[in-house]
Design an enzyme around this catalytic site. Sequence first.
Site, short mmCIF file in Angstrom:
data_model
loop_
_atom_site.label_atom_id
_atom_site.label_comp_id
_atom_site.label_asym_id
_atom_site.label_seq_id
_atom_site.Cartn_x
_atom_site.Cartn_y
_atom_site.Cartn_z
NE ARG A 34 16.53 5.34 -4.18
CZ ARG A 34 16.99 4.73 -5.19
NH1 ARG A 34 17.75 3.63 -4.93
NH2 ARG A 34 16.85 4.69 -6.30
CE LYS A 217 20.15 1.44 -26.91
NZ LYS A 217 19.78 0.18 -26.48
N GLY A 373 18.59 9.44 -13.04
CA GLY A 373 19.79 9.44 -12.31
C GLY A 373 20.97 10.23 -13.08
N GLY A 396 12.39 5.29 -13.53
CA GLY A 396 11.33 4.75 -13.97
C GLY A 396 9.77 5.30 -13.74
#
Length: 415
Positions: A34, A217, A373, A396
Amino acid sequence: MTIDNYSFQGKKAIVRVDFNVPLDDKGQITDDTRIRGALPTLQKILTDGGALILMSHMGKPKGKPSDKLSLKQIVPALSQALNRPVLFAPDCAKAQEQAAALKAGEVLLLENLRFYPEEEGKPVGIDKADPAYEEAKKAMKSKQKEFAKTLASYADCYVNDAFGTAHRKHASTAVIADYFDADHKMLGLLMEKEVQAVENVLNNINRPFTAIMGGSKVSTKIGIITNLLNKVDNLIICGGMTYTFVKAMGGKIGTSICEDEQLQLALDILEQAKQKGVQLVLATDTVVANRFAEDADTQVCPSNAIPDNWMGMDIGPESSVLFAKYIESAKTILWNGPAGVFEMDKFAKGSEAIARSIAKATANGAYSLIGGGDSVACINKLHLADQVSYISTGGGALLEAIEGKTLPGVAAING
Ligand code: AMP
């Protein structure tokens, strides 16, 4: 305004970066991706002759100072990366004097923004069900504006280069932009690249377009899947989601992970895909295990005929070949989520085969975007990072952008 068109000479720029880097017990950075990601923007500003005020969050301090989450720990690494001293402001909301004294070429890092609840703008210590919550929320929103105004007062211009938090409407990611006019706020170079990557897979599509959605999911990926059905030619659904689809179609899934409350949704997705002419591809064979463990017994069986007491852990070899056909013939590729329980080497083969197929397609001219990730970890593990088109730094934020949602961090600047 764009960062390339702005001259930072003699200007102070307040830059929202994502320095939420992982640290070990001794406060040493274990992965500086980052920090490296922000360097092009920071170097451009310094080379122009500007001064930098850097702000970021780290972890989840929930509105309270915490030594463990102090950004002071990253000063040495940042100083080395920028090849100059980095000054530190121990209170991000009381840095007026340090900011005012800053000269061209100097760098000031503010302490973790989330030590103040105003950064996230959520009231603390009060339950949502409490009748006083709405009032507390209103009060916090007004304190958030004040906080953002203070941060804005340090600088002449604002740059947002933190894609990872672009889906949040926080003081430093969005609210602060209200205190700069359109000529004095801009996206950083990393943000520009991320936004362009999303644009490439949502709007500048070369066909065929194959998306590979994996993970555990269906419920958490439904927004993205629904949006992608309007865009893609082929949608590969893999990972734990597979078994909800297989069960919905009447197959036997043993003890595989399954969301029983989503069976109808799975059928709806299959129907929508048919109506939209999207080829929805599911694994035909599955590596099953008798326990959720690396040393479990395994066998390969058809995905819709998993024996009782066995669970699907990865796609089988036949499915890897099937998926490769759709991936390697694609001209646009999006991958999010592993094909199996890839944390265990034994069940990582399917995800690895996907990664290799994507690299092959990219070598043949496809545009490939990898996000999330787990998929990124898989690409890195195989040292394929330089053989795909773009690896997103956003989790996200990327998912929301691909769902078609406007990211507050981008909208605050681009309108
Ligand atoms: P997500 O956070 O939804 O992207 O899911 C990622 C997780 O899905 C990883 O931790 C995988 O281990 C898990 N996963 C993938 N395939 C399966 C599977 N067949 N059974 C259980 N978990 C799985």
